[in-house]
Design a protein around this motif. Structure first.
Motif, mmCIF file in Angstrom:
data_model
loop_
_atom_site.group_PDB
_atom_site.id
_atom_site.type_symbol
_atom_site.label_atom_id
_atom_site.label_comp_id
_atom_site.label_asym_id
_atom_site.label_seq_id
_atom_site.Cartn_x
_atom_site.Cartn_y
_atom_site.Cartn_z
ATOM 1 N N GLU A 11 0.859 -1.173 0.000
ATOM 2 C CA GLU A 11 0.000 0.000 0.000
ATOM 3 C C GLU A 11 0.900 1.228 0.000
ATOM 4 O O GLU A 11 1.968 1.208 0.616
ATOM 5 N N ASN A 12 0.477 2.262 -0.704
ATOM 6 C CA ASN A 12 1.312 3.451 -0.764
ATOM 7 C C ASN A 12 1.142 4.302 0.490
ATOM 8 O O ASN A 12 0.295 5.167 0.558
ATOM 9 N N THR A 39 1.976 2.060 -8.922
ATOM 10 C CA THR A 39 1.100 3.088 -9.474
ATOM 11 C C THR A 39 1.098 4.202 -8.435
ATOM 12 O O THR A 39 1.827 4.116 -7.448
ATOM 13 N N ASP A 41 -1.129 4.777 -6.271
ATOM 14 C CA ASP A 41 -1.768 4.378 -5.020
ATOM 15 C C ASP A 41 -1.238 3.109 -4.376
ATOM 16 O O ASP A 41 -1.438 2.889 -3.192
ATOM 17 N N TYR A 42 -0.639 2.224 -5.157
ATOM 18 C CA TYR A 42 -0.170 0.963 -4.572
ATOM 19 C C TYR A 42 0.949 0.401 -5.432
ATOM 20 O O TYR A 42 1.248 0.944 -6.512
ATOM 21 N N LEU B 385 1.351 -6.013 -12.143
ATOM 22 C CA LEU B 385 0.663 -4.761 -11.834
ATOM 23 C C LEU B 385 -0.499 -4.529 -12.806
ATOM 24 O O LEU B 385 -1.562 -4.041 -12.425
ATOM 25 N N THR B 389 -4.372 -3.710 -11.852
ATOM 26 C CA THR B 389 -4.991 -2.483 -12.357
ATOM 27 C C THR B 389 -6.238 -2.803 -13.180
ATOM 28 O O THR B 389 -7.244 -2.105 -13.089
ATOM 29 N N LYS B 408 -13.891 6.784 -6.837
ATOM 30 C CA LYS B 408 -12.465 6.466 -6.882
ATOM 31 C C LYS B 408 -12.246 5.279 -5.955
ATOM 32 O O LYS B 408 -12.769 5.246 -4.845
ATOM 33 N N LYS B 410 -9.638 3.013 -3.773
ATOM 34 C CA LYS B 410 -8.287 2.998 -3.222
ATOM 35 C C LYS B 410 -8.055 1.626 -2.597
ATOM 36 O O LYS B 410 -8.754 1.229 -1.665
ATOM 37 N N LEU B 411 -7.099 0.899 -3.176
ATOM 38 C CA LEU B 411 -6.786 -0.421 -2.650
ATOM 39 C C LEU B 411 -5.811 -0.264 -1.491
ATOM 40 O O LEU B 411 -4.802 0.423 -1.611
ATOM 41 N N VAL B 412 -6.134 -0.876 -0.364
ATOM 42 C CA VAL B 412 -5.262 -0.771 0.796
ATOM 43 C C VAL B 412 -4.870 -2.168 1.271
ATOM 44 O O VAL B 412 -5.469 -3.164 0.867
ATOM 45 N N ALA B 413 -3.856 -2.214 2.126
ATOM 46 C CA ALA B 413 -3.375 -3.500 2.628
ATOM 47 C C ALA B 413 -4.436 -4.139 3.530
ATOM 48 O O ALA B 413 -5.237 -3.437 4.137
#
Lengths: 143, 433
Positions: A11-12, A39, A41-42, B385, B389, B408, B410-413
């Motif tokens: 994660e960014n 990218t 964001d990540y 990647l 995407t 939008k 947002k991909l998070v861990a």
């Protein structure tokens, strides 16, 4: 011959990479090669570790998302045009490279390229027919 | 001087209005009982028959309808007229992907357009005006409703629909538009853009705006009024009861007059369903007393507001409602579009993402933004990647299809979205409305 690459979701945000290296450090795992694709964001962290099985086990334990992918490591002749000739072979055989990165100074001080392709076995064959060898993990320091 | 579209109705005495409501309610309950088995069953379960409803005083005896009923009865279960009498549908979001579909006979459309015409005249509109309708046209009620109202008033109507800001501004300037109908956030955006282009308020021909379909503050009203050099009027409505024009603001700008000849409004306690006395804050409930095709009785809007019968300086006698102050469910209104967290969850699960997510709504430069933070899953992860995407794009497009507005992603861990004890905090609304 393929070797095992571990790809980890990044994660960014500040400190995310450090969390991963922290886990590897605590488990006494040594990194042989590293590459990051990102990218805005990540990103995806790609590593070749000296102990892939235990590296992935530890990272999974810590809740990271990862995948193990077979990649091909090739010794690249240490001279001008060295990489060019390897890429020429690959492109002539119609193999599409998804991504690649360099490992400088393996255990023997030589230069290697890591290739990710759809059909790793086919790449190994092509290399062999042309007198080049895909090297085993041990050459890169895998136990 | 105040002008009215239908003065004999808009300024009728309280007794006259109550007389209409009593008579129309009795007739409507009979119509629904005879033609909508779904509601008839609800009445039977409550032990009520049409004979028990002799006027507005008996309204509280009737069962409520909610969005959940609309979902269960989808699509035709609440239709009260044969299809050969129906001429149109309009549609809005439901809670989990099933849309709300409302039906109209020609008579229903006529009355709906009358309501919108009242709003336009209350904003100073006459047949000499040029009225630009920049609400979306299509399934959304905004465009078709104000378009019809504008025709009835006799304005030259510019049906620009939403979007394409450059063209909107070209028409406003070239055709000298005097009335603008759109969402308040789009009006603010148009104002900002025109300011950037160097137009001063006195160069802009607009004199009034009719803005609705989303919440807006008094501060935003003043902003819009200043940049566009207009007077900005609020309008309220929902697809379930017709669309915009259920209520509208007059020159006094202290609340919206509900068109009581068509709708009976009640305020209830959202927990107990009990009717609250005038002036108390609660959930707004509407009964459509003139609609033929889709006559909802005691429909719970989930909007929290207050009713007031204080005498209005504009001369209108119909009850006024405050701007909605919140919701008694988790529905969000983003860019004028109804969004339920459950819809977002449905799409995430369809695409193999986790149900741990967070929705962040904000308003940047008067425009709503929607961000969905979602935890990465092993299923959607790849060493490539490009593949991640691509899956992310599929998710974005799935959300757009479900919600009708862009989000939008947002991909998070994994495990980074806060788990709370009990009810998860799914929505962070940073808008200051």
């Amino acid at each position: 011959m393929t070797i095992r690459q571990i790809s980890v979701f990044l994660e960014n945000r500040a400190g995310q990479l450090r969390e991963i290296t922290g886990v590897l450090c605590d488990s006494h795992i040594n990194l042989r090669a590293i590459s990051i694709a990102e990218t805005a964001d990540y990103g995806v962290l790609r590593i070749i570790a000296d102990d892939p099985a235990s590296a992935s086990e530890k990272l999974l334990e810590h809740g990271f998302i990862l995948t193990m992918t077979p990649v091909v490591a090739v010794e690249v002749p240490d001279q001008p045009g060295g990489l060019n000739s390897v890429l020429g072979l690959i492109s002539d055989s119609g193999i599409d490279v998804e991504y690649m990165y360099a490992v400088l100074g393996g255990s023997n001080g030589k230069a290697y390229m890591i290739f990710r392709v759809a059909d790793a076995e086919k790449l190994c064959e092509v290399l062999e027919q042309n007198g080049l060898k895909s090297v085993p993990g041990e050459v890169l320091g895998e136990h | 001087m105040e002008r009215y579209y239908q003065p004999e109705i808009e300024c009728a005495s309280r007794e006259t209005i109550l007389g209409w409501q009593n008579e129309r309610l009795v007739k409507q309950v009979r119509h629904v009982w005879d033609n909508v088995p779904y509601y008839r069953k609800k009445m039977e379960e409550k032990g009520v028959t049409p004979d028990d409803i002799k006027g507005v005083a008996d309204l509280h005896k009737l069962p409520f309808l909610s969005k959940e009923d609309l979902r269960i009865a989808y699509p035709y279960g609440l239709l009260a007229e044969p299809l050969e009498k129906c001429v149109r549908i309009q549609s809005t979001s439901g809670t989990t992907g099933k849309r709300v579909v409302a039906f109209y006979t020609q008579h229903d459309i006529d009355l709906w357009e009358d309501c919108c015409a009242r709003a336009i005249v209350a904003a100073g509109g006459t047949n000499k005006d040029v009225c630009q309708v920049s609400y979306g046209y299509g399934l959304f009620t905004g465009g078709p409703g104000l378009n019809g109202g504008s025709h009835k008033v006799g304005c030259l109507t510019i049906p620009t629909s939403s979007g394409n800001t450059e063209r909107q501004i070209m028409f406003i300037m070239d055709l000298q538009a005097t009335i603008l109908c759109c969402t308040p956030s789009y009006a603010a955006y148009l104002g900002e853009t025109m300011k950037e282009m160097g137009y001063t308020p006195d160069q802009i021909p607009l004199k009034a705006g009719i803005f609705g379909a989303e919440a807006w503050s008094e501060e935003m009203r003043r902003d819009i009024e200043k940049t566009l050099g207009i007077k900005a009027y609020d309008i309220y409505g929902l697809t379930e009861t017709s669309g915009p024009g259920v209520s509208f603001e007059c020159s006094e700008q202290t609340g919206m007059h509900i068109n009581e000849d068509h709708f009976i409004a009640e305020i209830i306690d959202p927990e107990t369903g009990e009717v609250l006395p005038e002036g108390e804050k609660g959930e707004l409930v509407f009964t459509s007393i003139t609609k033929e095709a889709f006559p909802l009785l005691r429909y719970r809007t989930r909007d929290i507001c207050v009713l007031s019968r204080k005498k209005c300086s504009c001369g209108r006698t119909h009850v006024k409602m405050s701007k909605p102050m919140g919701r008694s469910d988790d529905m969000l209104i983003i860019k004028g579009v109804n969004v339920f967290p459950s819809q977002i969850e449905t799409v995430l699960i369809q695409h193999g993402y986790s149900s741990n997510y967070q929705i962040i709504v904000d308003r940047v430069n008067h425009t709503d933004t929607l961000e969905v933070q979602v935890e990465m899953t092993p299923e959607n992860f790849s060493d490539s990647l490009a593949k991640i995407t691509e899956r992310e794009k599929e998710l974005v497009s799935g959300l757009k299809t479900m919600l009708g507005i862009g989000a939008k992603v947002k991909l998070v861990a994994p495990k980074t979205i806060q788990r709370s004890e009990g009810k998860a905090v799914r929505v962070i609304d940073k808008r200051k409305i």
